[in-house]
Write an enzyme that holds these catalytic residues in place. Structure first.
Site, PDB file in Angstrom:
ATOM      1  N   GLU A  43      67.820  23.469 -19.333  1.00  0.00           N
ATOM      2  CA  GLU A  43      66.393  22.763 -19.289  1.00  0.00           C
ATOM      3  C   GLU A  43      66.841  21.670 -18.875  1.00  0.00           C
ATOM      4  OE1 GLU A  43      65.242  22.067 -23.481  1.00  0.00           O
ATOM      5  OE2 GLU A  43      63.500  21.293 -22.503  1.00  0.00           O
ATOM      6  N   ARG A 279      78.659  30.752 -27.806  1.00  0.00           N
ATOM      7  CA  ARG A 279      78.929  29.770 -27.080  1.00  0.00           C
ATOM      8  C   ARG A 279      80.584  29.526 -27.185  1.00  0.00           C
ATOM      9  NH1 ARG A 279      75.560  25.570 -27.183  1.00  0.00           N
ATOM     10  NH2 ARG A 279      73.817  26.674 -27.762  1.00  0.00           N
ATOM     11  N   LYS A 289      73.564  18.869 -26.190  1.00  0.00           N
ATOM     12  CA  LYS A 289      73.306  17.474 -25.072  1.00  0.00           C
ATOM     13  C   LYS A 289      72.784  16.324 -25.420  1.00  0.00           C
ATOM     14  CE  LYS A 289      71.009  20.723 -23.013  1.00  0.00           C
ATOM     15  NZ  LYS A 289      69.857  21.450 -21.493  1.00  0.00           N
TER      16      LYS A 289
HETATM   17  P1  ATP Z   1      72.457  22.366 -25.447  1.00  0.00           P
HETATM   18  O1  ATP Z   1      72.678  22.508 -27.107  1.00  0.00           O
HETATM   19  O2  ATP Z   1      73.774  21.539 -25.443  1.00  0.00           O
HETATM   20  O3  ATP Z   1      71.453  21.550 -25.705  1.00  0.00           O
HETATM   21  P2  ATP Z   1      71.134  23.913 -24.490  1.00  0.00           P
HETATM   22  O4  ATP Z   1      71.282  25.789 -24.347  1.00  0.00           O
HETATM   23  O5  ATP Z   1      70.297  23.670 -25.044  1.00  0.00           O
HETATM   24  O6  ATP Z   1      72.395  23.171 -24.258  1.00  0.00           O
HETATM   25  P3  ATP Z   1      70.392  24.733 -21.582  1.00  0.00           P
HETATM   26  O7  ATP Z   1      70.232  23.705 -21.031  1.00  0.00           O
HETATM   27  O8  ATP Z   1      69.050  25.527 -22.516  1.00  0.00           O
HETATM   28  O9  ATP Z   1      71.189  24.391 -22.758  1.00  0.00           O
HETATM   29  O10 ATP Z   1      71.328  25.885 -21.356  1.00  0.00           O
HETATM   30  C1  ATP Z   1      71.299  26.827 -20.642  1.00  0.00           C
HETATM   31  C2  ATP Z   1      72.127  27.873 -20.841  1.00  0.00           C
HETATM   32  O11 ATP Z   1      73.727  27.719 -21.129  1.00  0.00           O
HETATM   33  C3  ATP Z   1      71.055  28.718 -21.513  1.00  0.00           C
HETATM   34  O12 ATP Z   1      72.009  29.936 -21.037  1.00  0.00           O
HETATM   35  C4  ATP Z   1      72.866  28.731 -22.909  1.00  0.00           C
HETATM   36  O13 ATP Z   1      73.257  29.855 -24.187  1.00  0.00           O
HETATM   37  C5  ATP Z   1      73.892  27.969 -22.314  1.00  0.00           C
HETATM   38  N1  ATP Z   1      75.126  27.883 -23.126  1.00  0.00           N
HETATM   39  C6  ATP Z   1      74.595  26.376 -23.809  1.00  0.00           C
HETATM   40  N2  ATP Z   1      75.566  25.761 -24.799  1.00  0.00           N
HETATM   41  C7  ATP Z   1      76.424  26.388 -24.157  1.00  0.00           C
HETATM   42  C8  ATP Z   1      77.955  26.841 -24.652  1.00  0.00           C
HETATM   43  N3  ATP Z   1      78.172  25.700 -25.276  1.00  0.00           N
HETATM   44  N4  ATP Z   1      78.686  27.295 -24.268  1.00  0.00           N
HETATM   45  C9  ATP Z   1      77.888  28.962 -23.530  1.00  0.00           C
HETATM   46  N5  ATP Z   1      77.196  28.578 -23.334  1.00  0.00           N
HETATM   47  C10 ATP Z   1      76.078  28.068 -23.169  1.00  0.00           C
HETATM   48 MG    MG Z   2      68.160  24.882 -24.530  1.00  0.00          MG
END
Ligand code: ATP
Ligand code: MG
Length: 578
Positions: A43, A279, A289
Site C-alpha cells: 500500500e 512476518r 509504517k
Molecule cells: P505495516 O504493518 O508495516 O504498515 P502492511 O502490511 O500494512 O505493513 P503493506 O504495504 O500492506 O504493509 O504490505 C505489503 C506486503 O508486505 C503484504 O503482503 C504484507 O503481508 C507484507 N509485509 C508487511 N510487513 C511485513 C513483515 N514484517 N514481514 C513480512 N512481510 C510483511
Molecule cells: Mg497493509
C-alpha cells in the site's frame, strides 16, 4: 572502490520451505497449466521496511524459481494516506534490491470499476445488502465466535432496494459511516470474518489517482482477491494475520468464478489461492509504517531514509548492500512460527557481505600523537597497503609515513594487563604496513592525560616485518599527522534501547528511543579517504564499515561517512553501547 551496482551476484535460493513445496506441488499437478504468477502488493502509504523485503524476496523469489512472474501492485484502496511519493519510492527500493516486475505493474485503483460491478452483481443475486447500522451496532450484532451473531435489520431487504441504495451511496448522497455494503454470508459462522463482512464503505476523500471519482471504497478483504483474480495471480502469499480471512478470500473468488470473471490463460482458468507465512520482526526496532511515520513526523529521526530507520531507504543510506538484505531474508527463512529475529543477525550478514567487497583504509577516531624519535624530522616515505585482503583484484595503495603520527588513544596503557599487546612503555608493536615500534616514554598533561607517545622504530623493519623473525603480537593502525585528512563521521547505533520497544503497547514506544543513537565525530584518515565517492563503502581497519553518504559532504566534497556497522557485535556481551 566498489559501488552497490556491482553487488547483485549470487542470488540466494529460497528452496524447500513450505510455500515452495506448496507451489512445487501445484506445478507438478499441472494446476493453472503449470503457470506461476505471484504478486507483491504494497500500500503506498509509507516507505518499505525490511519486513517488506522479506515478502519481496519471497514473492519475486518464488516466481523466479518456477519460471513464472511477479507482479508489482499498488494496493491503493484507501485514499486517506496514499501518495505518488510513496509509490515512486516503493518502485525504486524494489529495483535497488535487484527485482524487476517488467511490464506487470498494476494498481488496485485501476480496478475500481470492476470491483464496483462485482458488488452490484452480488446485490442483484441477493448476496450483498446495504446496512445502516452504526459501527458500534455492527460490532455488537456481529457478536463473539462462540455464539451466533444477530442479523442486521437490512439483511433480508430486496435486491432492488439495495441496488438503489448502493447507487445512491456511490452518488455521494450519504455521509461517511452512515451506510456500508455487506456481503450476505453467514451470521452464525464461528469465523467472525464470515459474518456478513463489510465490503464497501463511504469515504468522501480524494484519491491520489482517481481524484473525486469515488466516494465509496472497497475493503481489503473484498478488494484483494479481486485484484489477484483480475491479474491472474496463481499464488498469493501474505502474512499470518490474514489466515483467518482466507475463507472470505475463497468466497470472493467463488463468486467471481460464478460471474465468469476469472482469467483464462492458455485455456486454463486461473483460480488464485492464498497462503500465509509469519512476518519478520526484529529486535531493537519497530516495523509498522504507522509507527515509523510517527518517528518521522515527530522529528525523532531525520526522515524515512535516516540510517537508523529499518526502512529499505534508511538501510541503503546506512550502507547495507542489497545483497546483504537479500541474504538476510533468505537466512531467516519462511515459516509459520511467530518469532523475533535478533538485529545482530542482520548486522552479521551485512559484515559478511562488506568483508568481501569493501576496501580497507586507516582512520583514527580518538587521536593521540605518536612521535618516532629516531626518524628524521623532514623525511617522509610511502608504504604499500593492501586494499582488500579478501579480493586481490582490489590491489594496493601507498600510505604516507613521517616522524609524527596519530594513533588511537586507547591503544596505549600505562599499566597494561598481561594480555595487552598494544602500546605500553618498553613494549614493541607493529605499526600496520610500516614498521616495528618500541614505546620509550610518554608525555602527560597536568591531569595525567597522555599527550605524546614517544619511541623508536626498528629501521630494518620497513613494511612491518621483523628482520630477525621475532614475534610482535600487537598491530595498531595510524595516520601520518601532516598528511591526514579530517573527515566527518556519523556513528550510528540502535534506535531503541530495548529489544521490544512495543513492550508497553504502541502508544508508549518512543520512550525507549536511544538518546545516543547518533554521534557525530571527526576522524583523521589517510589521504586516499578524501577520494571516496558518495555511495562507496570502506572498512576503517579495527573500527567498522562505513559508507560515504550519498547526499551529505563537506564543502570541499569530502564525504560524510556513516557507520554501517561495527566490526564486531558490541551488543552481544553487555548492553553498554560503543
Ligand atoms: P505495516 O504493518 O508495516 O504498515 P502492511 O502490511 O500494512 O505493513 P503493506 O504495504 O500492506 O504493509 O504490505 C505489503 C506486503 O508486505 C503484504 O503482503 C504484507 O503481508 C507484507 N509485509 C508487511 N510487513 C511485513 C513483515 N514484517 N514481514 C513480512 N512481510 C510483511
Ligand atoms: Mg497493509
Amino acid at each position: 572502490m566498489n559501488s552497490d551496482k556491482q553487488e547483485n551476484t549470487n542470488t540466494p535460493k529460497q528452496q524447500g520451505h513450505f510455500l515452495y513445496q506448496w507451489i512445487a506441488a501445484d506445478v507438478a499437478a499441472g494446476k493453472n497449466g503449470g503457470n506461476v504468477v505471484t504478486r507483491f502488493p504494497p500500500e503506498p502509504n509509507g516507505y518499505l521496511h525490511i519486513g517488506h523485503a522479506k515478502a519481496i524476496c519471497l514473492d519475486f523469489g518464488m516466481a523466479e524459481e518456477f519460471n513464472g512472474r511477479c507482479h508489482l501492485r499498488m494496493d491503493d484502496t484507501n485514499p486517506l494516506k496514499e501518495s505518488d511519493e510513496y509509490a515512486d519510492n516503493i518502485k525504486y527500493d524494489i529495483k535497488w534490491l535487484g527485482f524487476d516486475w517488467g511490464e506487470y505493474f498494476y494498481s488496485a485503483a485501476d480496478m475500481f470499476d470492476q470491483m464496483y460491478q462485482i458488488a452490484e452483481n452480488l446485490i442483484i443475486s441477493g448476496q450483498a445488502y446495504v446496512c445502516s447500522l452504526s459501527q458500534e451496532e455492527w460490532k455488537e450484532y456481529r457478536g463473539v465466535p462462540t455464539e451466533p451473531g444477530k442479523e442486521s435489520p437490512a439483511r433480508n431487504t430486496s435486491p432492488e432496494e439495495n441496488l438503489a441504495l448502493f447507487r445512491r451511496m456511490k452518488a455521494g448522497e450519504f455521509a461517511d459511516g452512515t451506510k456500508c455494503l455487506r456481503a450476505k454470508i453467514d451470521m452464525s459462522s464461528p469465523n467472525i470474518h464470515f459474518r456478513d463482512p463489510v465490503i464497501y464503505r463511504i469515504m468522501h476523500a480524494a484519491h491520489y489517482h482517481t481524484g473525486d471519482k469515488w466516494c465509496i471504497y472497497p475493503m481489503y478483504d473484498f478488494a484483494h482477491p479481486i485484484e489477484d483474480a483480475l491479474e491472474g495471480v496463481t499464488h498469493s502469499m501474505c502474512t499470518l494475520e490474514f489466515e483467518v480471512h482466507r475463507p472470505l478470500y475463497d468466497w470472493v473468488i467463488d463468486r467471481m468464478d460464478e460471474m465468469g470473471m476469472l482469467v483464462i490463460r492458455n485455456g486454463n482458468k486461473i483460480r488464485p489461492q492464498q497462503r500465509e507465512f509469519s512476518r519478520l520482526s526484529l529486535t531493537y526496532t519497530v516495523m509498522s509504517k504507522r509507527l515509523l511515520l510517527q518517528l518521522v513526523e515527530n522529528n525523532k529521526v531525520d526522515g524515512w531514509d535516516d540510517p537508523r530507520m529499518p526502512t529499505i531507504c534508511g538501510m541503503r543510506r546506512r550502507g547495507y548492500p542489497p545483497m546483504a538484505i537479500r541474504n538476510f531474508c533468505d537466512s531467516v527463512g519462511i515459516t509459520k512460527f511467530i518469532s523475533t529475529t535478533d538485529f545482530s543477525l542482520l548486522e552479521e550478514t551485512v559484515r559478511a557481505e562488506l568483508n568481501r567487497t569493501a576496501e580497507r583504509r586507516l582512520a583514527v577516531f580518538n587521536p593521540v600523537k605518536l612521535i618516532i624519535d629516531n626518524y628524521p624530522e623532514d623525511q617522509e616515505e610511502f608504504f604499500d597497503a593492501v586494499n582488500n585482503p579478501e579480493d586481490e583484484s582490489a590491489g594496493t595503495r601507498k600510505i604516507p609515513f613521517s616522524r609524527e603520527l596519530y594513533v588511537e588513544a586507547d591503544d596505549y596503557m600505562k599499566d597494561p594487563p598481561r594480555k595487552f599487546f598494544r602500546l605500553a612503555i618498553g613494549k614493541e608493536v607493529r605499526l600496520r604496513y610500516a614498521c616495528l615500534f618500541t614505546c620509550t616514554h610518554v608525555i602527560e598533561d597536568d591531569n595525567g592525560n597522555v599527550t605524546e607517545i614517544h619511541g623508536v622504530m626498528d629501521m630494518d623493519s620497513r613494511g612491518g616485518t621483523a628482520p630477525d623473525g621475532r614475534t610482535v603480537r600487537g598491530t595498531i593502525h595510524w595516520v601520518s599527522a601532516k598528511h591526514a585528512v579530517e573527515i566527518p563521521v556519523r556513528l550510528y547505533d540502535r534506535l531503541f534501547t530495548v529489544e521490544d520497544p512495543l513492550q508497553d503497547g504502541s502508544s508508549n514506544f518512543m520512550k525507549y528511543l536511544n538518546e545516543d543513537s547518533i554521534n557525530e565525530v571527526k576522524a583523521l584518515a589517510e589521504p586516499s579517504v578524501a577520494k571516496f565517492k558518495p555511495g562507496e563503502h570502506v572498512q576503517f581497519e579495527r573500527s567498522g564499515y562505513f559508507f560515504a553518504d550519498p547526499e551529505d559532504s563537506r564543502p570541499d566534497n569530502i564525504p560524510v561517512f556513516n557507520r554501517t556497522t561495527t566490526l564486531r557485535d558490541s551488543w552481544a556481551k553487555n548492553s553498554s553501547k560503543k
